[in-house]
Design a protein around this motif. Structure first.
Motif, PDB file in Angstrom:
ATOM      1  N   PHE A   1       2.279 -13.445  33.659  1.00 18.28           N
ATOM      2  CA  PHE A   1       3.457 -14.002  32.995  1.00 18.28           C
ATOM      3  C   PHE A   1       3.320 -13.965  31.476  1.00 18.28           C
ATOM      4  O   PHE A   1       4.318 -13.858  30.774  1.00 18.28           O
ATOM      5  CB  PHE A   1       3.788 -15.380  33.554  1.00 18.28           C
ATOM      6  CG  PHE A   1       4.331 -15.261  34.954  1.00 18.28           C
ATOM      7  CD1 PHE A   1       5.668 -15.014  35.172  1.00 18.28           C
ATOM      8  CD2 PHE A   1       3.491 -15.338  36.051  1.00 18.28           C
ATOM      9  CE1 PHE A   1       6.185 -14.857  36.449  1.00 18.28           C
ATOM     10  CE2 PHE A   1       3.988 -15.185  37.339  1.00 18.28           C
ATOM     11  CZ  PHE A   1       5.338 -14.942  37.543  1.00 18.28           C
ATOM     12  N   ASP A   2       2.090 -13.989  30.968  1.00 16.88           N
ATOM     13  CA  ASP A   2       1.892 -13.742  29.537  1.00 16.88           C
ATOM     14  C   ASP A   2       2.264 -12.302  29.215  1.00 16.88           C
ATOM     15  O   ASP A   2       2.955 -12.036  28.229  1.00 16.88           O
ATOM     16  CB  ASP A   2       0.439 -13.986  29.135  1.00 16.88           C
ATOM     17  CG  ASP A   2       0.054 -15.451  29.159  1.00 16.88           C
ATOM     18  OD1 ASP A   2       0.964 -16.314  29.175  1.00 16.88           O
ATOM     19  OD2 ASP A   2      -1.155 -15.731  29.156  1.00 16.88           O
ATOM     20  N   TRP A   3       1.789 -11.357  30.035  1.00 13.14           N
ATOM     21  CA  TRP A   3       2.118  -9.950  29.825  1.00 13.14           C
ATOM     22  C   TRP A   3       3.621  -9.735  29.866  1.00 13.14           C
ATOM     23  O   TRP A   3       4.171  -8.984  29.084  1.00 13.14           O
ATOM     24  CB  TRP A   3       1.440  -9.069  30.871  1.00 13.14           C
ATOM     25  CG  TRP A   3      -0.063  -9.063  30.796  1.00 13.14           C
ATOM     26  CD1 TRP A   3      -0.836  -9.408  29.731  1.00 13.14           C
ATOM     27  CD2 TRP A   3      -0.960  -8.689  31.826  1.00 13.14           C
ATOM     28  NE1 TRP A   3      -2.169  -9.265  30.038  1.00 13.14           N
ATOM     29  CE2 TRP A   3      -2.268  -8.831  31.319  1.00 13.14           C
ATOM     30  CE3 TRP A   3      -0.801  -8.256  33.134  1.00 13.14           C
ATOM     31  CZ2 TRP A   3      -3.398  -8.542  32.073  1.00 13.14           C
ATOM     32  CZ3 TRP A   3      -1.924  -7.960  33.892  1.00 13.14           C
ATOM     33  CH2 TRP A   3      -3.203  -8.100  33.353  1.00 13.14           C
ATOM     34  N   LEU A   4       4.288 -10.417  30.781  1.00 16.52           N
ATOM     35  CA  LEU A   4       5.736 -10.275  30.897  1.00 16.52           C
ATOM     36  C   LEU A   4       6.446 -10.700  29.621  1.00 16.52           C
ATOM     37  O   LEU A   4       7.530 -10.204  29.312  1.00 16.52           O
ATOM     38  CB  LEU A   4       6.265 -11.110  32.064  1.00 16.52           C
ATOM     39  CG  LEU A   4       5.831 -10.648  33.449  1.00 16.52           C
ATOM     40  CD1 LEU A   4       6.234 -11.673  34.491  1.00 16.52           C
ATOM     41  CD2 LEU A   4       6.418  -9.292  33.761  1.00 16.52           C
ATOM     42  N   ARG A   5       5.851 -11.611  28.907  1.00 10.55           N
ATOM     43  CA  ARG A   5       6.447 -12.098  27.663  1.00 10.55           C
ATOM     44  C   ARG A   5       5.879 -11.385  26.433  1.00 10.55           C
ATOM     45  O   ARG A   5       6.094 -11.810  25.308  1.00 10.55           O
ATOM     46  CB  ARG A   5       6.262 -13.596  27.571  1.00 10.55           C
ATOM     47  CG  ARG A   5       7.112 -14.315  28.616  1.00 10.55           C
ATOM     48  CD  ARG A   5       6.899 -15.816  28.631  1.00 10.55           C
ATOM     49  NE  ARG A   5       7.827 -16.433  29.545  1.00 10.55           N
ATOM     50  CZ  ARG A   5       7.621 -16.608  30.849  1.00 10.55           C
ATOM     51  NH1 ARG A   5       6.491 -16.218  31.394  1.00 10.55           N
ATOM     52  NH2 ARG A   5       8.535 -17.177  31.615  1.00 10.55           N
ATOM     53  N   GLY A   6       5.109 -10.310  26.658  1.00 15.67           N
ATOM     54  CA  GLY A   6       4.620  -9.495  25.557  1.00 15.67           C
ATOM     55  C   GLY A   6       3.297  -9.922  24.962  1.00 15.67           C
ATOM     56  O   GLY A   6       2.863  -9.367  23.955  1.00 15.67           O
ATOM     57  N   SER A   7       2.624 -10.886  25.555  1.00 15.44           N
ATOM     58  CA  SER A   7       1.327 -11.335  25.067  1.00 15.44           C
ATOM     59  C   SER A   7       0.233 -10.659  25.895  1.00 15.44           C
ATOM     60  O   SER A   7       0.144 -10.890  27.099  1.00 15.44           O
ATOM     61  CB  SER A   7       1.219 -12.852  25.194  1.00 15.44           C
ATOM     62  OG  SER A   7      -0.053 -13.288  24.786  1.00 15.44           O
TER      63      SER A   7
END
Length: 163
Positions: free
Chosen positions: A119-125
């Motif tokens: 979910f971090d990856w999904l938000r670009g982190s």
């Protein structure tokens, strides 16, 4: 678990591991859950090498959410739903309960997976995850490649995200 259900669960887990998708802000709700969709292709190497692709919809968070995988004609292949303390896999007309999403993923893949980082990856982190390299450089173009080098077997996930 049937081979098709296991395959659907593996695809879902792979997406939860290495995924990244397009955030559709029009489908967000007040509790800050989110919605992502697109197509994924997964290649798993090793003695039981396999590859497949599917369309997906992912909504929610690492704590509570739903992942649906679709075949090329738009039919549902698998649906995973989770919330604190439970997770359910719906596939091939069967419903399989698990005590958690982590337990479902471990059963489907044989290994624990970094669900919170997704979910971090999904938000670009680009949260680091041991064994995984997520390339978010083309996220704004709706493309992502994530590679798992450890633990074996290695896997490559490619995503093309809905605009």
């Amino acid at each position: 678990m049937t081979a098709l259900a296991r395959r659907g669960a593996l695809m879902a887990c792979a997406l939860l591991l290495a995924g990244c998708a397009h955030l559709n802000s029009g489908r967000q709700n007040a509790d800050l859950s989110a919605f992502w969709s697109g197509r994924l292709a997964l290649q798993v190497d090793g003695s039981a090498a396999q590859s497949f692709s599917a369309s997906f919809e992912l909504k929610g968070s690492a704590e509570s959410g739903e992942l649906i995988l679709f075949n090329p004609l738009g039919g549902t292949v698998a649906r995973m739903q989770w919330q604190p303390g439970s997770a359910t896999l719906h596939a091939n007309g069967e419903i399989r309960p698990f005590e958690s999403l982590e337990a479902l993923v471990a059963q489907a893949t044989g290994a624990p997976l970094p669900l919170a980082a997704l979910f971090d990856w999904l938000r670009g982190s680009n949260t680091p995850v041991p064994g995984w390299q997520a390339d978010l450089a083309r996220l704004n173009d709706g493309r992502l490649i994530a590679v798992r080098s450890q633990p074996e077997p290695t896997a490559t996930l490619r995503l093309v995200l809905d605009k």
